[in-house]
Enzyme design. Structure first.
Site, PDB file in Angstrom:
ATOM      1  CG  HIS A  18      -2.046  -1.439   1.087  1.00 28.38           C
ATOM      2  ND1 HIS A  18      -3.579  -0.305   0.897  1.00 28.38           N
ATOM      3  CD2 HIS A  18      -1.805  -2.036   1.086  1.00 28.38           C
ATOM      4  CE1 HIS A  18      -3.756  -1.602   0.613  1.00 28.38           C
ATOM      5  NE2 HIS A  18      -3.307  -2.263   1.186  1.00 28.38           N
ATOM      6  CG  ASP A 109      -5.133   2.257   2.078  1.00 25.08           C
ATOM      7  OD1 ASP A 109      -6.248   2.077   1.028  1.00 25.08           O
ATOM      8  OD2 ASP A 109      -3.149   2.310   1.215  1.00 25.08           O
TER       9      ASP A 109
END
Ligand code: UDP
Length: 469
Positions: A18, A109
């Site tokens: 990520h 995110d």
């Protein structure tokens, strides 16, 4: 106070898969004249080093343990990250409020939906960055809005969830959906990604128009994302960000020089690069099968085996590798992109994490999918049947379904073959590499989407453009 330039705060979920694409996006925004800061947890802070991007800490509530003490459960960790992360993110926004560079936008995110509330409570804009493929998001979105119900059952035939692509079978679906009880916290987090999309100012997807055109058509209404991918360092695609050869984040120390030196000694397309990413942990039995499969295939190979997994390798295999380093290399970590970009690498045995999949596509490397967890199964399906850039190694019929050595050897022979199916796959891989390049190069679909975002931010804040690029 006059705002000098737009300052974007980027907030990744704190794992390698990520941090990489969100950090890459931060660099891309900087190359377009914005300022970017990445906020991350204390134990991932020192893993990030990019000259053009500032790094600031926020808390996940585990700071004192230096990341060494594992949270008791995923649920507790996510709760702790939400409460501590929200509080410290707000503090970070406030810290910059009185400077020349207050934050104007948070790219967070999509796992961390709470960041949008923090942004809005503090008077700034925000939008989620999705780190999955559009196909995977499409499935989650349909479940979230009640069009599909859990647990998914396929007794009546394959489940057609994605328009314009082959029907998906149970084996193509995320492990969280096949076995909701296996990881309820992650399932909840994945389904929750779409919960406050209507309040977001922008939505970013790490994929590109030509890659998932049909899928995107089907969910545009529910997921009106701007597709800005592939978020892979610029050197391997458009080359417009000078010296951008790596993501600039590494939770493990990479062994680069030795790998490249070793690759230099190998003929073109002769090496099998194997990696299961940063999280997958194979069973001892499967490690043994992969080990002997690679060895007995007689191809040269580099295999990334994190130190924590190394004890699962057979001693006899390790002895053979040590005696004959000409044939194979086992490394704790490396710069995967440099390996994939090397002429000597002929195929990528991958767990099909979304970043690895995009990297394989972007660098035109044929793939052998061995998916293990989460969305990897869906990515493997697309690699094999939609983009036709690889095969998927079949699991045996055993209780835990592992890939046996003979199956790996069969797949390797198929993909490494210079004729027949191998040749077709290689041609397709080259085609997708060109399309990936095109999308992020000047005037490409992803490049335009990023420009649109940058222009919107600048006009909203009437910022003078200080940069010429
Ligand atoms: N990676 C790397 N070196 C390695 C193995 C992996 O740099 O030795 C990087 C890889 O390039 C990718 C990321 O780690 O960007 C893994 O992300 P992915 O989504 O593929 O899988 P995850 O680790 O999240 O399961």
């Amino acid at each position: 106070m006059e705002i000098e330039t737009c300052h974007v705060l980027v907030l990744p979920y704190p794992s390698q898969g990520h941090i990489n694409p969100l950090l890459q996006f931060a660099k891309r925004l900087v190359s377009k004249g914005l300022k970017a800061t990445i906020a991350t947890t204390h134990h991932t802070l020192s893993s990030i080093s990019v000259p053009s991007v500032t790094v600031e800490p926020i808390s996940d509530g585990q700071d004192d343990h230096g990341g060494l003490v594992k949270p008791q459960s995923e649920d507790l960790f996510l709760e702790s990250f939400k409460s501590n992360g929200s509080r410290t993110l707000a503090q970070l926004i406030n810290k910059y409020k009185t400077t020349k560079y207050p934050f104007t936008f948070i790219v967070y995110d999509s796992f961390l939906t709470w960041a949008l509330e923090v942004a809005q409570q503090n008077g700034i804009l925000g939008g989620p960055f999705f780190t999955n493929s559009a196909a995977v998001i499409s499935i989650y979105t349909r479940i979230h809005c009640g069009k599909l119900r859990l647990p998914l059952r396929l007794e009546d035939g394959p489940l057609v969830v994605v328009d314009g692509v082959p029907p998906l079978d149970m084996e193509d679906l995320s492990s969280f959906l096949k076995a909701p009880e296996s990881c309820p916290a992650y399932l909840k987090m994945n389904l929750n990604q779409c919960s406050n999309l209507d309040k977001a100012n922008w939505i970013f997807g790490n994929t590109f128009q030509s890659l998932e055109a049909e899928v995107v058509k089907g969910i545009r209404e529910k997921w009106p994302a701007k597709l800005i991918g592939p978020m892979v360092p610029s050197t391997y695609l458009d080359g417009r960000i000078k010296g951008d050869k790596g993501y600039g984040a590494s939770l493990w120390k990479p062994l680069d020089h030795e790998c490249t030196k070793w690759l230099e000694t190998k003929p073109k397309n002769s090496v099998v690069y194997t990696s299961f990413g940063s999280m997958v942990s194979l069973s001892q039995l499967e490690m043994e099968e992969i080990a002997w499969g690679l060895k007995e295939s007689n191809f040269n190979f580099i295999w990334v085996v994190r130190d924590s997994e190394r004890h699962k390798l057979p001693k006899e295999f390790l002895d053979l590798i040590t005696q004959n380093q000409k044939a194979g290399m086992i490394v704790n970590w490396c710069n995967q992109l440099e390996m994939l970009a090397h002429d000597s690498v002929g195929c990528f045995v991958t767990h099909c994490g979304w970043n690895s999949t995009l990297e394989g596509l972007s660098l035109g490397v044929p793939m052998i999918g061995i998916p293990k967890w989460a969305d990897q199964f869906t990515n493997a399906k697309f690699i094999k049947d939609v983009w036709c850039v690889g095969v998927r190694a079949k699991m045996d019929d055993g209780e835990n379904g592992i890939v046996k050595r003979d199956e790996l050897i069969l797949s390797l022979n198929e993909v490494m073959n210079k004729e027949g199916k191998g040749l077709k796959i290689r041609k397709n891989a080259t085609k997708w590499r060109e399309l990936a390049k095109e999308s992020i190069s000047e005037g490409g679909s992803s490049d335009k989407a990023i420009d649109e975002f940058v222009a919107a931010l600048k006009s909203k804040f009437k910022i003078k453009d200080l940069y010429s690029y």
